[in-house]
Design an enzyme around this catalytic site. Structure first.
Site, PDB file in Angstrom:
ATOM      1  N   LYS A 180       0.867  -1.171   0.000  1.00  0.00           N
ATOM      2  CA  LYS A 180       0.000   0.000   0.000  1.00  0.00           C
ATOM      3  C   LYS A 180       0.906   1.223   0.000  1.00  0.00           C
ATOM      4  CE  LYS A 180      -1.418   3.252   2.483  1.00  0.00           C
ATOM      5  NZ  LYS A 180      -1.688   4.367   1.581  1.00  0.00           N
ATOM      6  N   GLU A 255      10.203   2.016  10.434  1.00  0.00           N
ATOM      7  CA  GLU A 255      11.242   3.041  10.249  1.00  0.00           C
ATOM      8  C   GLU A 255      10.540   4.382  10.251  1.00  0.00           C
ATOM      9  OE1 GLU A 255      14.326   2.610  10.579  1.00  0.00           O
ATOM     10  OE2 GLU A 255      14.347   0.427  10.419  1.00  0.00           O
ATOM     11  N   CYS A 289      13.843  11.547   5.876  1.00  0.00           N
ATOM     12  CA  CYS A 289      13.916  11.160   7.293  1.00  0.00           C
ATOM     13  C   CYS A 289      15.315  11.411   7.836  1.00  0.00           C
ATOM     14  CB  CYS A 289      13.528   9.700   7.457  1.00  0.00           C
ATOM     15  SG  CYS A 289      14.455   8.633   6.361  1.00  0.00           S
ATOM     16  N   GLU A 390      10.122  16.695  14.646  1.00  0.00           N
ATOM     17  CA  GLU A 390      10.488  16.580  13.238  1.00  0.00           C
ATOM     18  C   GLU A 390       9.635  17.567  12.428  1.00  0.00           C
ATOM     19  OE1 GLU A 390       9.201  13.075  10.967  1.00  0.00           O
ATOM     20  OE2 GLU A 390      11.256  12.900  10.262  1.00  0.00           O
TER      21      GLU A 390
HETATM   22  P1  NAP Z   1       2.622   8.690   7.335  1.00  0.00           P
HETATM   23  O1  NAP Z   1       1.555   9.710   7.316  1.00  0.00           O
HETATM   24  O2  NAP Z   1       2.911   7.975   8.601  1.00  0.00           O
HETATM   25  O3  NAP Z   1       2.229   7.636   6.208  1.00  0.00           O
HETATM   26  C1  NAP Z   1       3.024   6.533   5.866  1.00  0.00           C
HETATM   27  C2  NAP Z   1       2.143   5.460   5.249  1.00  0.00           C
HETATM   28  O4  NAP Z   1       1.263   4.931   6.255  1.00  0.00           O
HETATM   29  C3  NAP Z   1       1.240   5.989   4.141  1.00  0.00           C
HETATM   30  O5  NAP Z   1       1.124   5.010   3.147  1.00  0.00           O
HETATM   31  C4  NAP Z   1      -0.063   6.195   4.874  1.00  0.00           C
HETATM   32  O6  NAP Z   1      -1.196   6.217   4.040  1.00  0.00           O
HETATM   33  C5  NAP Z   1      -0.067   4.996   5.801  1.00  0.00           C
HETATM   34  N1  NAP Z   1      -0.989   5.096   6.939  1.00  0.00           N
HETATM   35  C6  NAP Z   1      -1.564   6.204   7.467  1.00  0.00           C
HETATM   36  N2  NAP Z   1      -2.397   5.869   8.496  1.00  0.00           N
HETATM   37  C7  NAP Z   1      -2.332   4.528   8.619  1.00  0.00           C
HETATM   38  C8  NAP Z   1      -2.937   3.584   9.507  1.00  0.00           C
HETATM   39  N3  NAP Z   1      -3.779   3.956  10.462  1.00  0.00           N
HETATM   40  N4  NAP Z   1      -2.651   2.271   9.352  1.00  0.00           N
HETATM   41  C9  NAP Z   1      -1.786   1.853   8.400  1.00  0.00           C
HETATM   42  N5  NAP Z   1      -1.188   2.707   7.528  1.00  0.00           N
HETATM   43  C10 NAP Z   1      -1.448   4.025   7.636  1.00  0.00           C
HETATM   44  O7  NAP Z   1       4.009   9.287   6.840  1.00  0.00           O
HETATM   45  P2  NAP Z   1       4.234  10.225   5.569  1.00  0.00           P
HETATM   46  O8  NAP Z   1       3.668  11.550   5.866  1.00  0.00           O
HETATM   47  O9  NAP Z   1       3.790   9.527   4.343  1.00  0.00           O
HETATM   48  O10 NAP Z   1       5.837  10.271   5.522  1.00  0.00           O
HETATM   49  C11 NAP Z   1       6.620  11.131   6.292  1.00  0.00           C
HETATM   50  C12 NAP Z   1       7.212  10.428   7.502  1.00  0.00           C
HETATM   51  O11 NAP Z   1       7.962   9.294   7.106  1.00  0.00           O
HETATM   52  C13 NAP Z   1       8.193  11.273   8.280  1.00  0.00           C
HETATM   53  O12 NAP Z   1       7.957  11.142   9.668  1.00  0.00           O
HETATM   54  C14 NAP Z   1       9.552  10.665   7.943  1.00  0.00           C
HETATM   55  O13 NAP Z   1      10.553  10.877   8.903  1.00  0.00           O
HETATM   56  C15 NAP Z   1       9.216   9.251   7.792  1.00  0.00           C
HETATM   57  N6  NAP Z   1      10.222   8.550   6.997  1.00  0.00           N
HETATM   58  C16 NAP Z   1      11.079   7.688   7.628  1.00  0.00           C
HETATM   59  C17 NAP Z   1      12.073   7.024   6.915  1.00  0.00           C
HETATM   60  C18 NAP Z   1      12.996   6.044   7.592  1.00  0.00           C
HETATM   61  O14 NAP Z   1      13.530   5.189   6.908  1.00  0.00           O
HETATM   62  N7  NAP Z   1      13.213   6.137   8.877  1.00  0.00           N
HETATM   63  C19 NAP Z   1      12.198   7.236   5.544  1.00  0.00           C
HETATM   64  C20 NAP Z   1      11.326   8.142   4.934  1.00  0.00           C
HETATM   65  C21 NAP Z   1      10.336   8.786   5.666  1.00  0.00           C
HETATM   66  P3  NAP Z   1      -1.751   7.597   3.353  1.00  0.00           P
HETATM   67  O15 NAP Z   1      -0.857   8.710   3.760  1.00  0.00           O
HETATM   68  O16 NAP Z   1      -1.738   7.313   1.913  1.00  0.00           O
HETATM   69  O17 NAP Z   1      -3.143   7.759   3.877  1.00  0.00           O
END
Ligand code: NAP
Ligand code: MG
Length: 488
Positions: A180, A255, A289, A390
């Site tokens: 997904k 992650e 990240c 962050e």
């Molecule tokens: P996010 O809002 O947490 O979303 C990540 C994924 O999870 C998306 O596909 C999202 O779907 C899905 N999701 C949302 N709610 C969910 C739930 N209740 N159950 C299961 N899945 C759910 O993060 P983002 O805004 O896309 O990305 C930014 C974040 O990623 C930052 O905090 C960044 O630090 C982190 N990041 C970490 C790394 C690492 O390797 N440590 C690398 C890159 C990014 P939808 O958004 O499509 O609804």
């Protein structure tokens, strides 16, 4: 975008077929540099679609795991070749869909190709050890077996590399996958999945279901036939996924975020430190990240560093990432822009000094996009929100310290521990940093945001579930160890 150009609708990929969601609903994926540009329509899927995808992955798993590793590797190699052929198209789609500049998008897509080739080779590498038994007539050894069906949930900031650094090891070790992707970058992900489809991957081995996290992501996380969940994204969502997976006994890997520091000591090469701080902090509009967020500088060189930094930051060209000469694109979404602007307001309200930037960009070139100025604060203290949370945007916080120990204490004063850099020519400082810095990735005289696909990647503290991705480390998550004792 020409109104006459037909906008494509992208389907889910389930059991080897492209198929519309049971809901019949779609959502437009828009360009954050120009919201009138629609990249495509993607499926807003339901639990029914998740169930269909998981059932097909479960069905396909036995035959897939029974293939020899090198045969599974051949599929990855073919997918790599197809992605390489389509590199320009996939990169352009990525830039249009989430805003990073075209050279960065090309670099990421090339990395995706390399990840596939790296894991293709894993099909022929050792998966166990022979361990001497206390019974001299017995043979005792370990082997590794796949987990079964793996659910992959990914963010929008690396829409090619992150899906691939999860899918490729999952597949090579004999698992089947349901992914997904983030809704914001679902078209880019669909193009990556097309490469696997064209590579002739057996039906059901890899499935993609697009839609919201709360429906599709949650559905995957809770599904009893999903044996493991690998997630990259925010801390809030990650912890929720971890709790749900733990509850039903599924393996999980998270992650999450970072608040990555760079330390600049008085003996540092300041030109190098400035260049790396800007690259690490502001490339991809700060949406990595591993992005540099806190800049901790020794008093003796503080003013010189600050002057050089501001001079260069003020020259940054912001705009549509497809345009040549643009160095920084927009925030990936309106949500992201608003978050960044609210952190900037908090920084000012809590008493930090704004040195440059701080505003949404306006004017004809910017009016339909989510553009923000590269922003630098000083007089940032450790308790301020912009030093703790962050931001995920192009915002740097400068902090002045008396010596290395104070710098290390400040660098470690964070909930996160993903990556960290130091700029120094003093070998004793380098060694102190290596020993004392609590981060999964520590880099000396290099920017915080560099990751190599063949090395373990992951964070300490709140940045991860303490597992590692990429390189050989991926085998730890995507397989289970079986200890075998044989006596004839
Ligand atoms: P996010 O809002 O947490 O979303 C990540 C994924 O999870 C998306 O596909 C999202 O779907 C899905 N999701 C949302 N709610 C969910 C739930 N209740 N159950 C299961 N899945 C759910 O993060 P983002 O805004 O896309 O990305 C930014 C974040 O990623 C930052 O905090 C960044 O630090 C982190 N990041 C970490 C790394 C690492 O390797 N440590 C690398 C890159 C990014 P939808 O958004 O499509 O609804
Ligand atoms: Mg999101």
């Amino acid at each position: 975008m020409n109104a006459a150009t037909e906008i494509q609708t992208y389907l889910n990929f389930i059991n080897g077929r492209w198929i519309g969601s049971a809901t019949g609903e779609v959502e437009a994926s828009r360009n954050p540099a120009n919201t009138r540009d629609i990249i495509g329509y993607v499926q807003k899927s339901s639990l029914q679609d998740v169930n269909d995808a998981v059932a097909s992955a479960k069905q396909a798993q036995k035959a897939w795991r029974n293939l020899a590793g090198n045969v599974r590797g051949d599929y990855l190699r073919r997918a790599a070749d197809l992605l390489e052929k389509r590199l320009d198209e996939v990169a352009e789609t990525m830039t249009r869909e989430m805003g990073k500049t075209l050279p960065e998008a090309k670099g990421e897509t090339a990395r995706g190709v390399a990840i596939l080739r790296y894991y293709a080779g894993e099909g022929l590498r050792s998966i166990g050890d022979v361990i001497p038994s206390t019974d001299s007539e017995a043979l005792m050894f370990t082997t590794r077996v796949p987990l079964g069906v793996v659910g992959v949930i990914t963010p929008w900031n690396f829409p090619v590399a992150i899906p691939l650094w999860k899918i490729a090891p999952a597949l090579i070790y004999g698992n089947t996958v349901v992914i997904k992707p983030a809704l914001e970058t679902a078209v880019t992900c669909a193009k990556v999945i097309e490469c696997f489809a064209e590579a002739g991957l057996p039906a059901g081995v890899l499935n993609m279901v697009t839609g919201s996290g709360s429906v599709v992501g949650q559905g995957l996380t809770d599904h009893p036939d999903v044996n493991a969940i690998t997630f990259t994204g925010s801390n809030g969502v990650g912890k929720q996924i971890g709790r749900a997976a733990l509850e039903r006994g599924a393996k999980y890997q998270l992650e999450m975020g970072g608040k990555n520091p760079v330390i600049v000591t008085k003996d540092a090469d300041l030109d190098l430190a400035v260049e790396a701080t800007i690259s690490g902090g502001l490339r991809s509009t700060g949406q990595k990240c591993t992005a540099t967020s806190r800049v901790i500088i020794e008093r003796e060189v503080y003013d010189a560093f600050k002057e050089k930094l501001l001079q260069t930051v003020k020259q940054i060209t912001v705009g549509d990432g497809l345009k040549p000469g643009v160095w920084m694109g927009p925030c990936a979404s309106e949500n992201q822009l608003n978050t960044v602007l609210s952190y900037i307001e908090k920084g000012i309200a809590e008493g930090a000094t704004l040195l440059c930037g701080g505003k949404r960009l306006t004017g004809p070139e910017y009016e339909n996009g989510y553009f923000v100025e590269p922003t630098v604060f000083e007089d940032v203290s450790a308790d301020m929100t912009i030093a703790r949370e962050e931001i995920f945007g192009p915002v740097l916080a400068l902090m002045k310290v008396d010596d290395l120990q104070q710098a290390l204490d400040l660098a470690n004063d964070a909930e996160f521990g993903l990556s960290a850099s130091i700029f120094t020519t003093n070998i004793a400082h380098m060694l102190s940093f290596i020993h004392e810095m609590d981060a999964g990735l520590v880099r000396i005289n290099a920017e915080s945001a560099g990751v190599e696909l063949q090395a373990p990647f992951g964070g300490m503290k709140q940045s991860s579930s303490h597992s590692r991705e990429q390189g050989r480390a991926a085998i730890e998550f995507f397989t289970a160890v079986k200890t075998v004792f044989v006596k004839a």
